[in-house]
Design an enzyme around this catalytic site. Sequence first.
Site, PDB file in Angstrom:
ATOM      1  N   GLU A 191       0.808  -1.228   0.000  1.00 54.43           N
ATOM      2  CA  GLU A 191       0.000   0.000   0.000  1.00 54.43           C
ATOM      3  C   GLU A 191       0.838   1.272   0.000  1.00 54.43           C
ATOM      4  O   GLU A 191       0.629   2.159   0.823  1.00 54.43           O
ATOM      5  CB  GLU A 191      -0.926   0.014   1.236  1.00 54.43           C
ATOM      6  CG  GLU A 191      -1.887  -1.135   1.267  1.00 54.43           C
ATOM      7  CD  GLU A 191      -2.766  -1.120   2.519  1.00 54.43           C
ATOM      8  OE1 GLU A 191      -3.970  -1.366   2.378  1.00 54.43           O
ATOM      9  OE2 GLU A 191      -2.248  -0.875   3.620  1.00 54.43           O
TER      10      GLU A 191
HETATM   11  C1  TNX Z   1      -4.693  -3.820   4.609  1.00 53.11           C
HETATM   12  S1  TNX Z   1      -3.147  -6.175   4.044  1.00 53.11           S
HETATM   13  C2  TNX Z   1      -3.411  -3.620   5.106  1.00 53.11           C
HETATM   14  C3  TNX Z   1      -3.248  -3.188   6.503  1.00 53.11           C
HETATM   15  C4  TNX Z   1      -4.561  -3.006   7.200  1.00 53.11           C
HETATM   16  C5  TNX Z   1      -5.521  -4.102   6.786  1.00 53.11           C
HETATM   17  C6  TNX Z   1      -6.835  -4.054   7.511  1.00 53.11           C
HETATM   18  C7  TNX Z   1      -2.019  -5.194   4.010  1.00 53.11           C
HETATM   19  C8  TNX Z   1      -0.791  -5.685   3.497  1.00 53.11           C
HETATM   20  N1  TNX Z   1      -2.255  -3.939   4.437  1.00 53.11           N
HETATM   21  O1  TNX Z   1      -2.489  -1.999   6.559  1.00 53.11           O
HETATM   22  O2  TNX Z   1      -4.330  -3.027   8.569  1.00 53.11           O
HETATM   23  O3  TNX Z   1      -5.749  -4.027   5.420  1.00 53.11           O
HETATM   24  O4  TNX Z   1      -7.620  -5.170   7.202  1.00 53.11           O
END
Ligand code: TNX
Length: 474
Positions: free
Chosen positions: A285
């Site tokens: 992300e």
């Molecule tokens: C996505 S999954 C994220 C996290 C959040 C989560 C909440 C991922 C690699 N990153 O930063 O905590 O969703 O479900």
Amino acid sequence: MTSRITSVIPAPVEVHPSTDSFVITEHTTVRITDDTATVAQYLAETLALPTGATGEITLSLQDADPRVGDSGYQLAVTNTAVDLRANTETGLFLAVQTLRQLVSDEQVVDGGQILDYPRFAHRGTMLDVSRHFFTVDEVKRFIDQIVQYKINVLHLHLTDDQGWRLEIASWPKLTTIGAATQVGGGPSGFYTQQEFREIVAYAQSRHITLIPEIDLPGHVNAALVAYPELTCGGVAPEPFIRTGTATGFSSLCTDKEVTYQFTDDVLREVAALTPGPYLHIGTDETHATPEEGYVKYVRRAVDMVNRYGKQAIGWHEILRADPPAGTIPQFWSKADDDPRVAEAAARGHKILLSPANKVYLDMKYTPDSPTGYKWAGYLDVQDVYDWDPGSYLANVPEEAIFGVEGPLWTEHVEHRGHIDFMVFPRLPAIAELGWSPRESHDWQDFRRRLATHGPRWTAQGIEFYASTQIPWAD
Ligand code: TNX
């Protein structure tokens, strides 16, 4: 009446029940030998039994069936003896976990024989200690809960926008400033290096590999507040440390050399604190990182991890940087088809499976669940249980699967009662996916077995979710 020996989770490879049973009395003794002393001591403590030079409960590292490999075991229970056998201490430790499940409240151990070994090497769970902080004792409690289901990896998500939770000696403000608060505000915490070593040692004593994650180059708001020179503009972000749940808005400045000095220092210190072979560097992300900078940064970070003697793991976005084949992508998306992941598997990468719509432990069970997210769907026990890691991802063969991991993100997990509720009974389902042979996979049989575990959790003070899918025993 079904016996406990036919209710073991994860389901063993072979179970042969008998009509025998072994009764534990105040005279029952665990035999200690030089080479098995540590596990024998653990067994004795766990079942509150004395140890001695002789005893009815014996552990042996000799003459195990070769099929049990380096983490399987054999267990035999007769009217007069309990015999645990393996090739390694880890195998014996896991035999103890099975034995614990065979003991009734009346201290009767079901008779029979078990031969058992895992399907996948990595059977993990992740705890996010950034969004909400959990103390050393809470992490130890979690470890003791998960080992009962032969989980052998604990991934700790140590840093994120809302808090940096591991002391780094060369960049002290990461924790003196960057650990001040958490989601929802209020005071929080961090682990000193000494405390972190204590967690690592505790995990090791429970045959758990600890994988530390430092999430880079995004998810770093807490670090940027502590060290504004890591931003491109050189000014600290406003507002101060985030206490909300937004993701994807922060980034290290990938054009500045100080960023690489920072990364090198952090990874060097974390590698030195970590006996296990893996360092997780996040890489997910990164919406605030330009693509070119991302690729350059991730390649250098993976190279540093390797130079410090560790194998890199990253969320599957890491493949955008085309890292070396030793790098393990952790797949977390909701799709069951990802050409980039399939191509990586073909090039020799091992894939770690954490599909959000199957194993994200922060998802609600149902619309009525008191806490949790729902962006990847509601995940009741059957949703988590009923899929096959070996054939789930298009064009990724079972041989390329490193294992399965259930992540517990903690934006909405505020205290240990919430951990219990989100993890039980879903983690036992994930443990079975990781451990048990595909042929034994059977939802109806799993429901029946799982039902018998509820009273054990209650006795252990685990505040589990009593899913309506399971015919819970009283
Ligand atoms: C996505 S999954 C994220 C996290 C959040 C989560 C909440 C991922 C690699 N990153 O930063 O905590 O969703 O479900």
